[in-house]
Write an enzyme that holds these catalytic residues in place. Sequence first.
Site, PDB file in Angstrom:
ATOM      1  N   GLY A 164     -45.093 -36.872  31.532  1.00  0.00           N
ATOM      2  CA  GLY A 164     -44.989 -38.212  32.112  1.00  0.00           C
ATOM      3  C   GLY A 164     -46.341 -38.810  32.430  1.00  0.00           C
ATOM      4  N   LEU A 203     -60.120 -39.557  23.118  1.00  0.00           N
ATOM      5  CA  LEU A 203     -60.233 -40.435  21.952  1.00  0.00           C
ATOM      6  C   LEU A 203     -60.123 -41.887  22.424  1.00  0.00           C
ATOM      7  CD1 LEU A 203     -58.032 -38.447  19.394  1.00  0.00           C
ATOM      8  CD2 LEU A 203     -60.473 -38.262  19.800  1.00  0.00           C
ATOM      9  N   HIS A 235     -50.052 -44.078  30.200  1.00  0.00           N
ATOM     10  CA  HIS A 235     -49.632 -43.005  29.302  1.00  0.00           C
ATOM     11  C   HIS A 235     -48.116 -42.928  29.142  1.00  0.00           C
ATOM     12  CE1 HIS A 235     -53.773 -41.867  29.533  1.00  0.00           C
ATOM     13  NE2 HIS A 235     -53.697 -41.523  30.792  1.00  0.00           N
ATOM     14  N   ASN A 289     -42.446 -31.989  22.161  1.00  0.00           N
ATOM     15  CA  ASN A 289     -41.306 -32.161  23.049  1.00  0.00           C
ATOM     16  C   ASN A 289     -40.094 -31.473  22.441  1.00  0.00           C
ATOM     17  OD1 ASN A 289     -42.562 -33.632  25.128  1.00  0.00           O
ATOM     18  ND2 ASN A 289     -42.566 -35.437  23.833  1.00  0.00           N
ATOM     19  N   ARG A 291     -36.911 -31.419  22.780  1.00  0.00           N
ATOM     20  CA  ARG A 291     -35.670 -32.078  23.211  1.00  0.00           C
ATOM     21  C   ARG A 291     -35.523 -33.371  22.433  1.00  0.00           C
ATOM     22  NH1 ARG A 291     -38.150 -36.284  25.640  1.00  0.00           N
ATOM     23  NH2 ARG A 291     -40.019 -35.842  26.833  1.00  0.00           N
TER      24      ARG A 291
HETATM   25  P1  ADP Z   1     -47.593 -36.192  28.810  1.00  0.00           P
HETATM   26  O1  ADP Z   1     -46.941 -34.879  28.502  1.00  0.00           O
HETATM   27  O2  ADP Z   1     -47.990 -36.342  30.235  1.00  0.00           O
HETATM   28  O3  ADP Z   1     -46.828 -37.344  28.268  1.00  0.00           O
HETATM   29  P2  ADP Z   1     -49.386 -36.210  26.479  1.00  0.00           P
HETATM   30  O4  ADP Z   1     -50.286 -35.091  26.140  1.00  0.00           O
HETATM   31  O5  ADP Z   1     -48.152 -36.380  25.651  1.00  0.00           O
HETATM   32  O6  ADP Z   1     -48.997 -36.146  28.028  1.00  0.00           O
HETATM   33  O7  ADP Z   1     -50.201 -37.557  26.430  1.00  0.00           O
HETATM   34  C1  ADP Z   1     -49.635 -38.782  26.813  1.00  0.00           C
HETATM   35  C2  ADP Z   1     -50.524 -39.916  26.380  1.00  0.00           C
HETATM   36  O8  ADP Z   1     -51.836 -39.780  26.955  1.00  0.00           O
HETATM   37  C3  ADP Z   1     -50.774 -39.998  24.881  1.00  0.00           C
HETATM   38  O9  ADP Z   1     -49.758 -40.686  24.208  1.00  0.00           O
HETATM   39  C4  ADP Z   1     -52.091 -40.758  24.860  1.00  0.00           C
HETATM   40  O10 ADP Z   1     -51.869 -42.126  25.100  1.00  0.00           O
HETATM   41  C5  ADP Z   1     -52.823 -40.207  26.048  1.00  0.00           C
HETATM   42  N1  ADP Z   1     -53.683 -39.072  25.642  1.00  0.00           N
HETATM   43  C6  ADP Z   1     -53.367 -37.749  25.622  1.00  0.00           C
HETATM   44  N2  ADP Z   1     -54.396 -36.995  25.173  1.00  0.00           N
HETATM   45  C7  ADP Z   1     -55.399 -37.863  24.874  1.00  0.00           C
HETATM   46  C8  ADP Z   1     -56.760 -37.712  24.369  1.00  0.00           C
HETATM   47  N3  ADP Z   1     -57.271 -36.517  24.069  1.00  0.00           N
HETATM   48  N4  ADP Z   1     -57.497 -38.845  24.209  1.00  0.00           N
HETATM   49  C9  ADP Z   1     -57.000 -40.070  24.520  1.00  0.00           C
HETATM   50  N5  ADP Z   1     -55.755 -40.261  25.014  1.00  0.00           N
HETATM   51  C10 ADP Z   1     -54.956 -39.178  25.196  1.00  0.00           C
END
Ligand code: ADP
Length: 447
Positions: A164, A203, A235, A289, A291
């Site tokens: 989240g 990134l 995010h 994920n 699920r």
């Molecule tokens: P969560 O499990 O909290 O959803 P994620 O790893 O899926 O976390 O990341 C959620 C969002 O955070 C990604 O869709 C992206 O927008 C941002 N994000 C995650 N890792 C990076 C990264 N290394 N650089 C830039 N943005 C990131």
Amino acid sequence: MFDKVLIANRGEIALRIHRACREMGIATVAVHSSADADAMHVRLADESVCIGPPPSSQSYLNMAAILTTATMTGVNAIHPGVGFLSENARFAEMVEEHGLVFIGPEPKHLALMGDKVQAKEAAIDLGLPVVPGSKGAVESLEEARSVAGDIGYPVLIKAAAGGGGRGMKVARSEDELEDAYRMARNEAKAAFGNSEVYLEKYLTRPRHIEVQILADGQGNAIHLGERDCSLQRRHQKVLEEAPSPGLNTEARERIGEIARQAMLKLGYRSAGTLEFLYEDGEFYFIEMNTRLQVEHPITEMITGVDLVREQIRIAAGHPMTLRQEDISFNGHAIECRINAEHPETFVPSPGQVIDYHPPGGMGVRVDSALYGGYRVPPHYDSLIAKLVVHGQTRNECLMRLRRCLEEMVIDGIETTLPLHRRLVENPTFINGSYAIHWLEEWMAAHR
Ligand code: ADP
């Protein structure tokens, strides 16, 4: 096939699962908190049982109450939906210990992918490209400093137990590292009871591209193309589309095949999603994920595959009959997440819905548990409707989406509909050139 399934969830996703069960001739049992006695998922299910008071910790997360209900009502299986217990390995194990089927992956895969540090290590072993970063967790500020020095700033500190978008902090330079490191750890501890963090290159203009997978754990795995979820706030996804306006056929087929091979190698069973960031033609795995995803309907719209039905069939032990060559992509689909929140401040806006009119017509699907007079309770996630639109081309889809947003009425509470109405008129959105940080920058500039 199962005779009866318990749906351990609420809202639109409980309804989505109920619909799949109904169409398969499977009876449903709804569980609900006392705040949800009048909810649509309760009204439509064949049976319903109140399992606790409003807080989810005492109802939708109450494993003992759910398992007792499952035994009492004589179901064969439990579908956990999205959120709540859907990625809880202990719950999946307990379901099996009760002689029931957990409609999802094996507990070991839930546990593996639930820990993002382990998941990233597994991803490397499975041949997936990952974001450059620390090898495993970082144990101290000194270690964080040394890793950040090696990979270069900006860096992102992420919670191993994350989800989240919580427990994530950016450090743009060494000066910001100490604060970011401490804040990420504190937030992770508070949100997940686990302060372990790891470090990744941040990134600056990637797209969020995720690949939908179906696998039966019996040697069959397919991918159902990608979803672009780059429109995010904090995010969290706001609007998703499939296919991505930022990928060509070569990149799409490449990442789909990489994801499919990884799932075969893992021996994964059920539906799953591999999330990647995509920048300058390269993919970087960020998490998996294990699920169903909130945004699964856009994949269903362009492939014609009912993902929940497939999930249920796989859980019942049926080998998958779909093969990769059976999957073709037809047209374009977009989903708008409509939340009970103020469209500018995003303050939750629970309360009574006075008037509800969902749009309809060709290529339109609204997944929602709303009805006129329904009271949105303040205790849960604010997602109240998903407007999903299909068109033969992206342009047709956009025109239809605009028309639907004009028609849709949810009166009595604040919703994020006005945000979507603004978004569909925006040139950057229309030309599809946005990346993950764009939406927040645009909103900040147009306050
Ligand atoms: P969560 O499990 O909290 O959803 P994620 O790893 O899926 O976390 O990341 C959620 C969002 O955070 C990604 O869709 C992206 O927008 C941002 N994000 C995650 N890792 C990076 C990264 N290394 N650089 C830039 N943005 C990131």
